[in-house]
Design a protein around this motif. Structure first.
Motif, PDB file in Angstrom:
ATOM      1  N   GLN A 200      37.880 118.417  40.034  1.00 49.74           N
ATOM      2  CA  GLN A 200      36.877 119.193  40.759  1.00 49.74           C
ATOM      3  C   GLN A 200      37.150 119.351  42.247  1.00 49.74           C
ATOM      4  O   GLN A 200      36.579 120.226  42.892  1.00 49.74           O
ATOM      5  CB  GLN A 200      35.491 118.550  40.598  1.00 49.74           C
ATOM      6  CG  GLN A 200      34.900 118.679  39.220  1.00 49.74           C
ATOM      7  CD  GLN A 200      33.464 118.163  39.176  1.00 49.74           C
ATOM      8  OE1 GLN A 200      32.734 118.231  40.160  1.00 49.74           O
ATOM      9  NE2 GLN A 200      33.054 117.651  38.024  1.00 49.74           N
TER      10      GLN A 200
ATOM     11  N   ARG B 248      33.236 125.281  44.103  1.00 38.35           N
ATOM     12  CA  ARG B 248      32.574 124.015  43.749  1.00 38.35           C
ATOM     13  C   ARG B 248      32.386 123.139  44.988  1.00 38.35           C
ATOM     14  O   ARG B 248      31.317 122.556  45.196  1.00 38.35           O
ATOM     15  CB  ARG B 248      33.413 123.282  42.701  1.00 38.35           C
ATOM     16  CG  ARG B 248      33.001 121.837  42.409  1.00 38.35           C
ATOM     17  CD  ARG B 248      31.652 121.780  41.743  1.00 38.35           C
ATOM     18  NE  ARG B 248      31.243 120.408  41.500  1.00 38.35           N
ATOM     19  CZ  ARG B 248      30.012 119.954  41.672  1.00 38.35           C
ATOM     20  NH1 ARG B 248      29.041 120.760  42.096  1.00 38.35           N
ATOM     21  NH2 ARG B 248      29.709 118.709  41.423  1.00 38.35           N
TER      22      ARG B 248
ATOM     23  N   SER C  58      29.646 124.603  47.252  1.00 40.30           N
ATOM     24  CA  SER C  58      28.325 124.361  46.674  1.00 40.30           C
ATOM     25  C   SER C  58      27.889 122.910  46.849  1.00 40.30           C
ATOM     26  O   SER C  58      26.742 122.626  47.226  1.00 40.30           O
ATOM     27  CB  SER C  58      28.346 124.730  45.186  1.00 40.30           C
ATOM     28  OG  SER C  58      27.131 124.407  44.566  1.00 40.30           O
ATOM     29  N   LEU C  59      28.815 121.985  46.592  1.00 39.36           N
ATOM     30  CA  LEU C  59      28.502 120.567  46.721  1.00 39.36           C
ATOM     31  C   LEU C  59      28.176 120.213  48.169  1.00 39.36           C
ATOM     32  O   LEU C  59      27.190 119.519  48.441  1.00 39.36           O
ATOM     33  CB  LEU C  59      29.685 119.732  46.225  1.00 39.36           C
ATOM     34  CG  LEU C  59      29.558 118.214  46.344  1.00 39.36           C
ATOM     35  CD1 LEU C  59      28.405 117.700  45.496  1.00 39.36           C
ATOM     36  CD2 LEU C  59      30.861 117.527  45.932  1.00 39.36           C
TER      37      LEU C  59
ATOM     38  N   ALA D 263      32.038 122.268  37.318  1.00 44.04           N
ATOM     39  CA  ALA D 263      31.086 121.217  37.698  1.00 44.04           C
ATOM     40  C   ALA D 263      30.755 120.294  36.535  1.00 44.04           C
ATOM     41  O   ALA D 263      30.303 119.161  36.743  1.00 44.04           O
ATOM     42  CB  ALA D 263      29.806 121.837  38.248  1.00 44.04           C
ATOM     43  N   LYS D 264      30.990 120.743  35.312  1.00 46.15           N
ATOM     44  CA  LYS D 264      30.729 119.933  34.120  1.00 46.15           C
ATOM     45  C   LYS D 264      31.990 119.231  33.622  1.00 46.15           C
ATOM     46  O   LYS D 264      31.949 118.498  32.644  1.00 46.15           O
ATOM     47  CB  LYS D 264      30.162 120.820  33.006  1.00 46.15           C
ATOM     48  CG  LYS D 264      28.873 121.532  33.386  1.00 46.15           C
ATOM     49  CD  LYS D 264      28.460 122.543  32.319  1.00 46.15           C
ATOM     50  CE  LYS D 264      27.236 123.344  32.749  1.00 46.15           C
ATOM     51  NZ  LYS D 264      26.885 124.397  31.775  1.00 46.15           N
TER      52      LYS D 264
ATOM     53  N   THR E 192      30.898 126.957  37.760  1.00 43.82           N
ATOM     54  CA  THR E 192      29.830 126.363  36.946  1.00 43.82           C
ATOM     55  C   THR E 192      30.411 125.473  35.854  1.00 43.82           C
ATOM     56  O   THR E 192      29.942 124.352  35.629  1.00 43.82           O
ATOM     57  CB  THR E 192      28.965 127.465  36.315  1.00 43.82           C
ATOM     58  OG1 THR E 192      28.414 128.275  37.347  1.00 43.82           O
ATOM     59  CG2 THR E 192      27.837 126.862  35.507  1.00 43.82           C
TER      60      THR E 192
ATOM     61  N   GLN F 253      33.866 113.599  43.281  1.00 45.00           N
ATOM     62  CA  GLN F 253      33.870 115.039  43.030  1.00 45.00           C
ATOM     63  C   GLN F 253      34.525 115.798  44.185  1.00 45.00           C
ATOM     64  O   GLN F 253      34.944 116.949  44.019  1.00 45.00           O
ATOM     65  CB  GLN F 253      32.429 115.536  42.826  1.00 45.00           C
ATOM     66  CG  GLN F 253      31.768 114.973  41.579  1.00 45.00           C
ATOM     67  CD  GLN F 253      30.282 115.274  41.524  1.00 45.00           C
ATOM     68  OE1 GLN F 253      29.811 116.249  42.116  1.00 45.00           O
ATOM     69  NE2 GLN F 253      29.516 114.432  40.828  1.00 45.00           N
TER      70      GLN F 253
ATOM     71  N   ARG G 224      29.475 111.254  43.700  1.00 46.12           N
ATOM     72  CA  ARG G 224      29.735 112.536  44.365  1.00 46.12           C
ATOM     73  C   ARG G 224      31.031 112.516  45.175  1.00 46.12           C
ATOM     74  O   ARG G 224      31.717 113.528  45.274  1.00 46.12           O
ATOM     75  CB  ARG G 224      28.549 112.911  45.265  1.00 46.12           C
ATOM     76  CG  ARG G 224      27.305 113.338  44.487  1.00 46.12           C
ATOM     77  CD  ARG G 224      26.240 113.877  45.422  1.00 46.12           C
ATOM     78  NE  ARG G 224      25.061 114.291  44.692  1.00 46.12           N
ATOM     79  CZ  ARG G 224      24.025 113.494  44.431  1.00 46.12           C
ATOM     80  NH1 ARG G 224      24.060 112.229  44.840  1.00 46.12           N
ATOM     81  NH2 ARG G 224      22.976 113.934  43.765  1.00 46.12           N
TER      82      ARG G 224
END
Length: 364
Positions: free
Chosen positions: A146, A181, A184-185, A139-140, A136, A108, A105
């Motif tokens: 990111q 992103r 959200s994280l 995130a992938k 969305t 990220q 994480r």
């Protein structure tokens, strides 16, 4: 005869009562209880507030991207909001315990070290391949694109002219996606701290699924501290060229595009000292017994000297690397960080009876 027996029995009961009271008194200030008290205080007074500030900074970052891309805010404001998010992240790194330290994480949030300019290359590839990317989809994608390193690239890279409307329109979908992103994280991680059986409880109530006792919790907090201090040395040592025969590598610095490398190191160092000091001496320092006051004073002095050395660095890292006097000042600062790191890693760990083992930087 009966009176003697009654006297002996009462004497035994009195002795037992005093023994029990003494045991309770000792138990009230036992090392385990003190460690639980310090662990709880650090979780609630130091670590959780820092995570909360990180969330607020990332919420502001997401809003900032939208404002900038819609023309409601200028580039200067967008950069200022980025710097605030970057500082909040730097403050969090010495406190990276629990969910944020798991599952890659942290990468990220920020991709570093970037030895081959993967950030620049992958941002360009992504913008070309997915011009309308959203959070969305992001995130992938690769962790390289990111987080804050990619955000910094868009706002600061000299090749990108965001005053040009076409250029701005090209990079804005990714800028907005990164902001969303990161928000959200950060919110997800903070939720996992505050949830029932989350990190706040796990650092406060023992035993639990993560820690068998408070000593294990304190040990992990110290391991995180030692790892973060080692990381600060790497963040300075890499651009200094300590692993490349003293040939400076300015592009290996964290935040080199925005000239914020030393500011980020300073924010992390201050946060590490907060974990050491705690609030009202409810930090790791408070666990040292009176006979270890000399060690506490040595660590206090080491933090003070390192902060003094940093304050004397009055130019950006890239400028300091360009001349001999600047490199000497940076090396002196590195040496001061090394003292702080080694005191935690060896003397403090020994004093607290903590086996550190390997840290997350071993093998780098």
């Amino acid at each position: 005869m009966l009176g003697k027996k009654m006297f002996a029995k009462n004497k035994f009961r009195t002795k037992l009562l005093f023994t029990s009271i003494a045991a309770l008194a000792l138990g009230a200030c036992s090392p385990a209880d003190q460690q639980a008290e310090i662990s709880t205080a650090l979780a609630k007074q130091v670590i959780l507030p820092t995570y909360s500030r990180w969330v607020e900074a990332d919420r502001a970052l997401a809003a900032s991207a939208l404002a900038f891309c819609s023309g409601k805010a200028d580039l200067e404001k967008a950069r200022a909001d980025f710097l605030a998010a970057q500082k909040a992240w730097a403050e969090l790194q010495p406190l990276m315990i629990g969910p944020l330290a798991e599952g890659n994480r942290a990468w990220q949030v920020q991709f570093w070290p970037d030895k081959k300019d993967l950030v620049g290359r992958q941002v360009e590839q992504l913008v070309k391949a997915q011009p309308n990317i959203d959070a969305t989809t992001l995130a992938k994608s690769s962790v390289v694109v990111q987080g804050l390193s990619a955000y910094e690239y868009i706002l600061y890279d000299s090749k990108l002219d965001l005053a040009n409307a076409e250029t701005k329109a090209r990079y804005c979908p990714l800028l907005e996606a990164i902001g969303q992103r990161q928000q959200s994280l950060a919110e997800e991680i903070l939720g996992r701290w505050n949830n029932k059986d989350g990190m706040v409880e796990q650092l406060s109530k023992f035993p639990n699924q993560r820690y068998a006792d408070s000593h294990e919790a304190i040990a992990e907090l110290l391991r995180v501290q030692v790892t973060s201090l080692d990381s600060l040395k790497k963040k300075l040592g890499a651009p200094l060229g300590r692993q490349t025969k003293n040939l400076p590598q300015p592009f290996q610095a964290e935040g080199w595009r925005s000239n914020t490398s030393l500011k980020a190191i300073g924010a992390s160092l201050a946060s590490a000292e907060t974990l050491w000091q705690g609030v009202d001496n409810h930090g790791i320092r408070g666990l040292l017994p009176a006979e270890q006051k000399d060690l506490a004073a040595k660590i206090d002095a080491a933090y003070g000297e390192s902060k003094r050395q940093l304050a004397a660095l009055d130019r950006p890292l890239t400028e300091l690397l360009a001349d001999e006097a600047g490199r000497k000042a940076l090396n002196d600062f590195y040496d001061s960080l090394n003292v702080v790191h080694r005191l935690h890693e060896s003397e403090l760990a020994k004093a607290l009876n903590i086996q550190l083992g390997f840290n997350a930087n071993d093998g780098d």
